[in-house]
Structures are given as structure tokens and as C-alpha cells.
Design a protein around this motif. Structure first.
Motif, short mmCIF file in Angstrom:
data_model
loop_
_atom_site.label_atom_id
_atom_site.label_comp_id
_atom_site.label_asym_id
_atom_site.label_seq_id
_atom_site.Cartn_x
_atom_site.Cartn_y
_atom_site.Cartn_z
N ARG A 94 -6.80 -10.89 8.67
CA ARG A 94 -6.84 -10.33 7.15
C ARG A 94 -7.23 -11.47 6.19
N GLY A 128 -0.75 0.33 22.51
CA GLY A 128 -2.03 -0.48 22.29
C GLY A 128 -2.36 -0.30 20.70
N ARG A 129 -2.34 0.81 20.10
CA ARG A 129 -2.82 0.80 18.83
C ARG A 129 -1.96 -0.09 17.96
N ALA A 154 -2.69 -3.47 18.63
CA ALA A 154 -4.07 -4.02 18.00
C ALA A 154 -4.05 -3.79 16.34
N PHE A 155 -3.32 -3.30 15.89
CA PHE A 155 -2.96 -3.19 14.47
C PHE A 155 -2.17 -4.38 13.87
N PRO A 212 0.77 -1.10 -0.05
CA PRO A 212 0.07 0.16 0.12
C PRO A 212 0.93 1.42 0.02
N ASP A 249 4.76 7.00 2.36
CA ASP A 249 4.89 8.21 3.23
C ASP A 249 5.23 8.10 4.50
N ARG A 250 5.04 6.88 5.08
CA ARG A 250 5.52 6.74 6.53
C ARG A 250 6.91 6.16 6.49
#
Lengths: 651, 220
Positions: A613, A601-602, A605-606, A370, A375-376
Motif C-alpha cells: 500500500r 485465501g482472500r 491476500a487482502f 474508508p 457497513d461491515r
């Protein structure tokens, strides 16, 4: 009358024309002479050698095989015979490799610091003349440019602090003995296999700055040591040394007689096409955890194995404004914007000419990745450095550990402890915006500063001068158990307390502290120890790594997303070791996501969502198939209805 | 078209849609006007499964209501970061979006199978189309002089449009998860997802409005 009038008009015109031609012609001719004529054939450098000038701005004496005593040649004097246009040496010394000590030069992206280590004082502190946040200026720890050069000049191509006039009273005469460390053009440009940069480093350690370049040349050798000479030593009159013990230590040059031709010129095998081996002397690194010091166990950068050299990407002209090669670099070099990973591999779609595929760079497809990744993440996040493991590795580098010089500690655990890869968010650099966007995640090298200092207003920590530390802290750290490996000797918290108490009586401003492994130790008013973990002033210093670049088949995420997006993926959840001589601190660990400014946490979770998936894909594709069938079915039925109406009309 | 263009178009599209719905509600009142309290109770009852329906009816209703809930969640999580914060979806919003998306896709599939039959266009839906056909083609198409039930036609049309748009909406994101498309096409599929998502959202709002309206007038 007409003749007089004619002459009156013509003569001034001719005069103006001659002056104009004269003004235009001189620089044009010299510019062409010094910039090369565009031929790709290497220029041959048979040059007379010149000694250091006796007066500034003048040429030094010519050195022949008969010169007695044989003087060290001056790179400035020798090369300036041709490179005189606009005082090329003064232009070159403003180049990236030489301008660190110039406060007017923008620091750019944080880079590798010089690391002062002293295991006896529990010290490893990143230093830099460039204003990289997290590093300290050498003068903050009491190092003069002269001392700094003696310590770290080993892996510098000269110039910079090596040419600064010392203003320390006790160093003025020493600098007259040692000479200045001129830029050594040979450090980079010498293609001769006999070039000896390690000998250059050895001469610098012996304060023989004036002799260092000569010692590195394949046609000369240098013995002796300027450090052993008295302050009255004059290298032009070595016979004046009367001390018999010191006579064998007089810096002495011996030239190979056959190196001189009939015109007393010497062949310099120099070129602008610098071989990677030259760069490696200062820019090598090795994964000490995995390979120890065995370089054959580690692969080279994929660009080198493909046949490129460092300078194919890190280009520069006479100005020596080397392209550092990171995205968004601000550099006066005309190729800087187009010479990065992206510049060669992807190019500028709006450019005047296609850039993608420069130098045979494969254009990546990045199938299935993706676009948000671009960008990251920096290109290096997936393509550079060692493959991330459960914990960080120890890395040894030329600049930090003096690799390639004589007599270094080859132990994998020798200080300083540089850890990598740490996937951290880059600080915004070279941005003209008032509120620049946070940088991309990139692999970094990391060092946990450990030093004695003082804390003042707003919790600002400044390191103490090294001399003070040695004098005051030294007695409190008696009895440390040192190892041959050169790793930390364990310091007990009681010893820290004792040292801080001793320091409290010595420092004039602020309160004494000891910083190590992200933790700040300070003395409370009641005389006990205050321990502050994750203190901002004790934060690790990180700098992005760009090499070694791995082949595309070994890039992160190749084949599957879960290389990074799983709850055990080293990219997010790998441990970053905390390094310290204090056991209680070195037992701590950090996680990679903490350096990415990402909440646990994020992130967890991700990562966890990727377990589901495949189900997502199955459900979505199944649903889409069912929708398509229904649409097709009813579409056909509608078509059938129309056909039926038309058929009935026919009847 | 770029990110800024999408923001502008999306803002305009949503404002126009809501204004249009409000205007229609005011300007074209329902045939059986109810007072506000009765109307609200009636609309709220749409959220409850009618006990009288069969198991299939209950499933249909459940799928419809679940898809409605999913749509609201997906629309908020999808458009909020884009239109309000001016950035791409990420973090928890992305996770919520990705969690509700397959449920929504499944509900849509169930709706397509169970509701398609009763949303077929029939001869009675659009008398004016028949009249137009008769004049244009000279075919003997029977045409009654009944008034057009525009709300019903709109309801059915939006139903089929939703099913049709669901395909590129789902596939654009699923295909991008396989190692098939390069970076350029990743950008294209993301754009397809955004634009079809916008069209889908606008039509879904219209469809829901028409469903409520028809329900209130008992036309469906």
C-alpha cells in the motif's frame, strides 16, 4: 310547557356530560399519580410493609415492628400500594428483565445464556428461555422453572421463571414452602449502600424465595433455610415445626426496630436513577486470563468513567422495556431507535432535532477510515472489549460464574469457559425481511457447548436430561482427576466410548452422542467411536459483547491500518481456542476469520496487499504530480499561444 | 447523488456510448474502407510494438497498450460489482483493481509526458474555430477553407480530457487513504472516484475508438 321541554333537553345532556367527565377523570388522575409529574427531584419512598397476600388479588397483612412472627415483606404488596394503576406489577413483569419465559416475546439479538456446568459429567451447556439459536431450553435438560430459579435466580431480579406455578408433582408442596420469587424491585432500584444482593442470591440457593427480597434490604436480616423445611412447613406458623434439629433452620426475619417511623413506615432509598453498582451484580465481567479476579487491574467502561451510568443509555419507563442498545433493535420503547452508539455519537441526519452529541457524546471524525468499515463492522468491533491478542482470553461473568455471590470458585480457569473477544459476523436479528442481510462483524463472547445428548433425524442433536446423564454416564466417568481450580478434568476418548455404550441401552430415541469443542462423538454400528469435527450441532454459541467500551485512542486501527490488515493481525488471524475436557479436541484451534464467514485465501491476500500500500500511494501520487505538471505546462503553452496571437494583432 | 442514481446513469452512459460508436462506424465509414479481415488484422497490429520505432517509440507504444489493458481490467473490476451485482467493490475484485490502478496511473503519466507534444491542438485542427473567432472578435485570425478533421480533433480532445480526469480519479482514492478526511468526505471522495471513473471510462472508449479509426485511415 316550555319549562318541561327545556328540562327534557337539559337533563339528559347534563347526565351525558357528567358520565363523560366521570369516565375521563378517573384514569387521568391515576395516570398522573403513577407516572410521576415530571419533576427531576427524586421521590421519597416511606412505605408501610405488606406481607405476601393470602389470596390472589388481595393485599397482604401490614407488617409493623410488633408483628410476630416477623413476616418477610412482599415487594408486590408493598410497592403496589402506589403502583396500582393498570396493575403496574403485571405491566412491569412483561419488561425485558422478567419476560424471558414468555414464549410470545421476540428473542431479539442473542445474549448471554445461563450456563449449566458439571465438571464431573464434562458438561457446560448454554440454556435460555429465549429462542436464541445455539441455546437450549431448560426443560430440554430436565430443569423445571423451580429448579432453574434455584440455580440461576442468584443473578435475576426475580419474576420470570421464579413466579411460574410449578406443575411437577414433587415440587408443588416445595413451592408452597419456598414461596415464589417475586420481582425484587430493590435488586435494581435500591440506592442504599447497605443493600445486599449477595444475601438475596444466598436465600435463593436455600429455596427461601419468599424471604430473598427482605434479606437483601438494609433494614432486615433473614436466617434459616426453606430447603431444610419439610413439605408441610407453613411460614405463618413456624411454631408448628417440632423437629428440634430443624428449629434453628426455620426461615426467620428480623427487622431493625429503628427502621420503622411512628406510622410504621420504612424508608426505601429507591430511585429510577439506578447506580451502575446495582447493574454490576448481574452484568460484571473480568478478563480472567489477564487479571485473574483482580478487578482493580481492569479499566471500567469509558462511559462510566465519563460520569454516565448504565441507565443513561439503557433507559426504560414503567413498562421496563429496557433499551438493549444495539443497532436495528425492535423495541416498543420510544427511545430505542435513537439510543444506540450511533444514536448518540452520530445521530440521525434527517431527525427532527440534532441527536449527535447527546449526553456529551463526542462526534467521531473517523479520519482516513474508508466508509466500507461502517457497513461491515459494528461500532463495538473497534471500540469494545479487550484488545485482541494472538489467542482468545478467558472471561468470567456474573451470570456464568456467579461473580459477587458467596462461596464461588475464584480461579481464573473455573468452569464455564467463556472465551473472548471473537470477531464474528452477527446473526441477522429483528429483521422483518424474508432474506435479511448478514450482520456486521462484532466482538463476541463464546462458549463451546459440551453435553451428552442424542442425535436424531436430520442430524439434530438434543441434550439428555441431567438426571439421566448423572445416573448413566456417571459410572463410566469414574476416576476423573478434578482440580481445585474448577477447570475440566480430562476425559479420555475411551471413557467417552464407554459412556456412549452405556447410554445406548438407556436412550429410547436416536443415538447417543457427546458434543464438545465443536466435535461430535457418536457410536458406530460396529461399536467403535465416530469423531466428527466441526459438526454443525456442536457449533459454538456466541453472543455479541458491547462493553467495556475503550476510549477512542484505544480503538482498533488507531493510527494504522495494519493493526487489522496484516497477515498476523489478531482481528483476522488470531486463534480462537477450542475448549473441551478431551485433550485431542482442546488442542484444536480456530481462526477469527472462520467466524466471519471469510475464506482464508482472500483474507490473507487482502492482508498481504497492505504490504504494497505505501508503494501504491507513492506511485499514485507521483503519477498524479507528473500529470498535473504536464497539464499545467501545456495549459501555459496554450495560453502563451493565445497571448502571442493577441499580441500580433496589436502590432 | 445516490448509489441507485449512479447505476442508472452509468447504464445509460455505457449503452449510449457503445450505440454511438456503432452508429458512427456504420454511418460514417472510413475513407479507405477495408474488408473485415484486413480491418481486424490492422486493429490487432495495434497491440504489437512496431519493430521500426525507436526505444522511445517502443516505450510510448508499450505504455499505451499497457494502459489499455489496465483500463479494461479496472473498468471491469470497478463497474462489474456496481452495475451487475449492485454492490460495492470488494474481495478479489478490489485486490485486482488496486493492483492494476498504480500501473495504470504510471502508464498515464508516461503517456502524458511522451504523447502530449503530438496531441497539441494546432491551427489546422479546427478551421471552423478560427473562422468563428474571426467573426466574433474581428481579429485578423487566418482561416483557411479546409474541412474540419473532426476525428483528429476528437482524438486530441479526448486525450487531454483523459489526462485531466485522471487527476481527480487518482487523487480521490489516494487522499482517502490518509487520515485527513472524515466519514462524510470519505463518502464524497468515493463518489468523486465513481463519477470521474464513469466519465473517464466513456471518454477512454471514445478515445480508443477514434485512435483505431484514425489508425485505419492513417491519419495519426
Amino acid at each position: 310547557m316550555r319549562k318541561v321541554l327545556f328540562a327534557g333537553l337539559c337533563l339528559p345532556s347534563a347526565l351525558v356530560w357528567l358520565i363523560a367527565v366521570g369516565m375521563a377523570a378517573e384514569p387521568a388522575t391515576k395516570a398522573v399519580t403513577n407516572r410521576g409529574d415530571g419533576s427531576r427531584a427524586p421521590g421519597i419512598h416511606r412505605l408501610p410493609l405488606y406481607a405476601e397476600p393470602l389470596e390472589p388479588g388481595k393485599q397482604g397483612d401490614k407488617i409493623t415492628k410488633e408483628t410476630d412472627p416477623a413476616l418477610p415483606f412482599s415487594m408486590r404488596g408493598t410497592c403496589s400500594e402506589c403502583h396500582v394503576y393498570k396493575h403496574d406489577y403485571d405491566v412491569i413483569r412483561k419488561g425485558w428483565h422478567f419476560n424471558a419465559s414468555d414464549p410470545n416475546v421476540p428473542p431479539g439479538r442473542p445474549g448471554p445464556p445461563w450456563i449449566y456446568t458439571d465438571v464431573t459429567m464434562g458438561t457446560q451447556i448454554p440454556l435460555s428461555y429465549r429462542a436464541w439459536p445455539g441455546t437450549f431450553r431448560p426443560e430440554q435438560v430436565g430443569l423445571t422453572p423451580f429448579q432453574f430459579t434455584q440455580l440461576f435466580g442468584r443473578q435475576m431480579p426475580g419474576g420470570g421463571p421464579g413466579e411460574v406455578d410449578t406443575d411437577a408433582d414433587d415440587e408443588i408442596t416445595r413451592q408452597m414452602v419456598s414461596g415464589k420469587l417475586e420481582i425484587n424491585c430493590l435488586s435494581c432500584h435500591n440506592r442504599d449502600p447497605g443493600h445486599d444482593q449477595a444475601e438475596y442470591a444466598a436465600q435463593i440457593a436455600k429455596q427461601s424465595f419468599r424471604w430473598a427480597a427482605t434479606a437483601s434490604a438494609p433494614f432486615a436480616s433473614v436466617s434459616g433455610s426453606a430447603k431444610e423445611m419439610d413439605d408441610t412447613f407453613d411460614h405463618l406458623m413456624p411454631d408448628m415445626v417440632m423437629d428440634e434439629k430443624k428449629k434453628p433452620l426455620i426461615p426467620t426475619v428480623t427487622y431493625q426496630p429503628q427502621a420503622f417511623n411512628h406510622k410504621d413506615e420504612v424508608f426505601f432509598n429507591v430511585s429510577g436513577k439506578i447506580p451502575a453498582d446495582r447493574c454490576y451484580f448481574c452484568h460484571s465481567d473480568i478478563n480472567a486470563s489477564q487479571c485473574g479476579s483482580e478487578k482493580w487491574e481492569a479499566d471500567e467502561d469509558v462511559h462510566l468513567t465519563a460520569g454516565l451510568t448504565c441507565v443513561d443509555c439503557h433507559r426504560e419507563g414503567l413498562e421496563h422495556n429496557t433499551i438493549r442498545g444495539y443497532e436495528g433493535e425492535v423495541n416498543s420503547n420510544v427511545l430505542a431507535a435513537s439510543t444506540s452508539c450511533k444514536g448518540c455519537h452520530i445521530g440521525d441526519e434527517n431527525g427532527r432535532a440534532p441527536h449527535a452529541g447527546r449526553l456529551g457524546a463526542p462526534v467521531p471524525a473517523h479520519k482516513g477510515i474508508p466508509a466500507v468499515h461502517f457497513d461491515r463492522l459494528s461500532c463495538t468491533a473497534c471500540h469494545s472489549g479487550p484488545w485482541p491478542g494472538a489467542t482468545t482470553d478467558l472471561c468470567k461473568t456474573s451470570q456464568a460464574h456467579g461473580l459477587g455471590t458467596h462461596g464461588i470458585n475464584k480461579s481464573p480457569t473455573a468452569l464455564p469457559h467463556v472465551l473472548y473477544p471473537v470477531f464474528a459476523k452477527q446473526a441477522p436479528v429483528d429483521s422483518q425481511e424474508a432474506d435479511p442481510k448478514p450482520g456486521k462483524i462484532a466482538p463476541h463472547k463464546l462458549i463451546w457447548p459440551a453435553f451428552w445428548g442424542t442425535i436424531g433425524a436430520e442430524d439434530k442433536v438434543s441434550p439428555l436430561k441431567l438426571d439421566t446423564v448423572k445416573k448413566v454416564v456417571g459410572p463410566a466417568l469414574q476416576g476423573l482427576k478434578f482440580t481445585a481450580a474448577g477447570a475440566w478434568a480430562e476425559i479420555k476418548e475411551e471413557q467417552v466410548l464407554a459412556a456412549l455404550k452405556t447410554l445406548a441401552g438407556s436412550v429410547e430415541e436416536g443415538k447417543p452422542v457427546y458434543v464438545t469443542g465443536g466435535t461430535l462423538y457418536r457410536l458406530k454400528d460396529d461399536g467403535t467411536l465416530s469423531i466428527h469435527q466441526d459438526h454443525p450441532a456442536a457449533a459454538a454459541y456466541t453472543w455479541p459483547l458491547a462493553h467495556n467500551v475503550r476510549p477512542a485512542a484505544q480503538s482498533l486501527g488507531v493510527g494504522k491500518c495494519t493493526v487489522c490488515h496484516s497477515t498476523g493481525a489478531p482481528f483476522f488471524f488470531g486463534e480462537v481456542a477450542v475448549d473441551s475436557p478431551i485433550a485431542a479436541v482442546s488442542n484444536l484451534t480456530k481462526a477469527q476469520y472462520q467466524f466471519q464467514q471469510a475464506p482464508y485465501g482472500r483474507t490473507w491476500a487482502f492482508a498481504m496487499s497492505f504490504v504494497f500500500r505505501p508503494w501504491f500511494k507513492v506511485v499514485a501520487i507521483g503519477s498524479a504530480a507528473l500529470l498535473a505538471v504536464v497539464l499545467l505546462l501545456y495549459g501555459l503553452r496554450a495560453l502563451g499561444a493565445v497571448a502571442r496571437v493577441l499580441a500580433e494583432q496589436e502590432k | 447523488m445516490g448509489f441507485g442514481m449512479f447505476q442508472t446513469v452509468a447504464d445509460i452512459a455505457f449503452v449510449m456510448t457503445f450505440l454511438g460508436v456503432a452508429a458512427h462506424w456504420v454511418l460514417v465509414p472510413t475513407r479507405k474502407p477495408r474488408n473485415v479481415v484486413q480491418g481486424a488484422v490492422h486493429v490487432f497490429s495495434l497491440l504489437l510494438i512496431e519493430q521500426r520505432t525507436s526505444l522511445l517509440g517502443a516505450l510510448k507504444k508499450l505504455a499505451y497498450l499497457l494502459s489499455l489493458v489496465c483500463f479494461v481490467v479496472l473498468a471491469i473490476t470497478g463497474f462489474w460489482p456496481l452495475l451487475v451485482r449492485g454492490e460495492h467493490i470488494s474481495g478479489y475484485l478490489m485486490m485486482i483493481h488496486a493492483t492494476f490502478a498504480p500501473i495504470f496511473a504510471l502508464c498515464l503519466a508516461v503517456i502524458a509526458v511522451t504523447w502530449a507534444g503530438e496531441n497539441r491542438f494546432t491551427a489546422e485542427d479546427c478551421p471552423w474555430v478560427r473562422r468563428l473567432l474571426r467573426r466574433a472578435t474581428r481579429l485578423q485570425v487566418p482561416a483557411e477553407e479546409k474541412p474540419c478533421a473532426c476525428a483528429v480533433v476528437g482524438y486530441k480532445a479526448t486525450f487531454w480530457l483523459l489526462l485531466f480526469l485522471a487527476l481527480p480519479l487518482i487523487l480521490s482514492i489516494v487522499i482517502s487513504m490518509f487520515p485527513l478526511l472524515g466519514t462524510d468526505w470519505q463518502h464524497h471522495t468515493a463518489a468523486i472516484h465513481r463519477w470521474t471513473g464513469l466519465a473517464f471510462a466513456v471518454i477512454a472508449i471514445l478515445h480508443t475508438y477514434l485512435a483505431i479509426r484514425l489508425r485505419m485511415t492513417r491519419e495519426v
